[in-house]
Write an enzyme that holds these catalytic residues in place. Structure first.
Site, mmCIF file in Angstrom:
data_model
loop_
_atom_site.group_PDB
_atom_site.id
_atom_site.type_symbol
_atom_site.label_atom_id
_atom_site.label_comp_id
_atom_site.label_asym_id
_atom_site.label_seq_id
_atom_site.Cartn_x
_atom_site.Cartn_y
_atom_site.Cartn_z
ATOM 1 C CG LEU A 18 -2.192 -0.933 1.407
ATOM 2 C CD1 LEU A 18 -2.975 -0.830 2.646
ATOM 3 C CD2 LEU A 18 -2.990 -0.781 -0.030
ATOM 4 C CG ASP A 19 0.798 3.868 -3.157
ATOM 5 O OD1 ASP A 19 1.752 2.970 -3.621
ATOM 6 O OD2 ASP A 19 -0.069 4.369 -3.934
ATOM 7 C CE1 TYR A 20 5.675 7.683 4.724
ATOM 8 C CE2 TYR A 20 4.910 9.565 3.762
ATOM 9 C CZ TYR A 20 5.434 8.968 4.868
ATOM 10 O OH TYR A 20 6.037 9.590 5.822
ATOM 11 C CG HIS A 43 2.019 3.692 -7.540
ATOM 12 N ND1 HIS A 43 1.971 3.640 -6.243
ATOM 13 C CD2 HIS A 43 3.258 3.433 -8.174
ATOM 14 C CE1 HIS A 43 3.413 3.761 -5.880
ATOM 15 N NE2 HIS A 43 4.083 3.795 -7.006
ATOM 16 C CE LYS A 51 -2.203 6.876 -4.282
ATOM 17 N NZ LYS A 51 -0.956 6.902 -3.790
#
Ligand code: URA
Length: 239
Positions: free
Chosen positions: A101-103, A188, A191
């Site tokens: 999972l992204d930051y 990602h 997104k």
């Protein structure tokens, strides 16, 4: 005590079937001794070698489900010294996150030291369902939602089948909230899917993986998975 082929698979070295093949091809040693007996029992202290390679990840398996907060990196160690998802969990086992999972993304992430389950969950052929809720900039239309469902091009490739629905359209703040259900896990991905139809993601949360949800877990909280849940995960194929 566990069966040898299971322990090899749990280490992530290869599948259980491949491990059986290697045992019958005399490619597996336990404490220096060649083992050809299928189902030979080992424990986590035994020294196992497969095709000459020592298995160094055969400790007892543990499984955690974390509600990841924003501002945490999804790795085991961060070179910039930022807090990682592993830092949030109290364990002496060498766990790592399954997928990423992204930051700035929040929500459900599984952490384990079970290489077999990790491979199973991230392999696209197993079609594990992941539900995301994204807040995006702009007012999305039904036609654009259809585009997401039919697949959009990201990194030169079309995304697989997806489900999407509008949860909220807010004209005042010029934003929309969309639930997106995908079965892949490209970098990602969510997104980029919104980017492909001209929207940027303001907030992103993963609500579930397969039948596992965040029920009862506040941001930063975690729990262990039960044996029943782990077994059920293996059985999960949303084809
Ligand atoms: N897709 C993204 O773009 N980011 C995530 O963190 C997860 C899925």
């Amino acid at each position: 005590m566990e069966r040898l082929q299971k322990v090899i698979a749990l280490s992530g070295y290869c599948s259980r079937r491949k491990a059986e093949e290697l045992i019958s091809k005399k490619q597996v040693k336990v404490n220096g001794e060649l083992i050809t007996q299928m189902g030979y029992k080992v424990n986590f202290n035994d020294f196992i070698e497969v095709e000459g390679n020592p298995l160094n990840n055969i400790e007892e398996k543990v499984y955690y489900l974390l509600n990841k907060p924003r501002g945490i990196v999804t790795t085991t160690k961060d070179e910039k010294g930022r807090k990682t998802v592993v830092d949030l969990i109290k364990t002496d086992k060498r766990i790592y996150p399954v997928g990423r999972l992204d930051y700035d993304t929040t929500g459900l992430i599984i952490l384990t030291n079970d290489g077999e389950l990790t491979n199973y969950l991230i392999h696209p052929k197993n079609n594990i369902e992941k539900v995301y809720v994204a807040k995006i900039k702009g007012l999305i239309t039904k036609d654009e939602i259809k585009k997401l469902c039919n697949g959009v091009i990201i990194d030169g490739k079309k995304t697989g089948r997806a489900k999407a629905k509008i949860l909220k359209i807010d004209k005042k703040t010029n934003s929309s909230v969309v639930e997106l259900i995908i079965h892949e896990g490209k970098n990602h991905q969510v997104k980029k899917m919104f980017e492909a139809i001209g929207y940027s993601v303001l907030k992103l949360k993963r609500e579930s993986i397969a039948f596992l949800t965040l029920d009862g877990l506040k941001s930063g909280e975690y729990r262990q998975l039960s044996v029943k849940e782990v077994k059920k995960l293996y059985g999960e194929k949303n084809n």
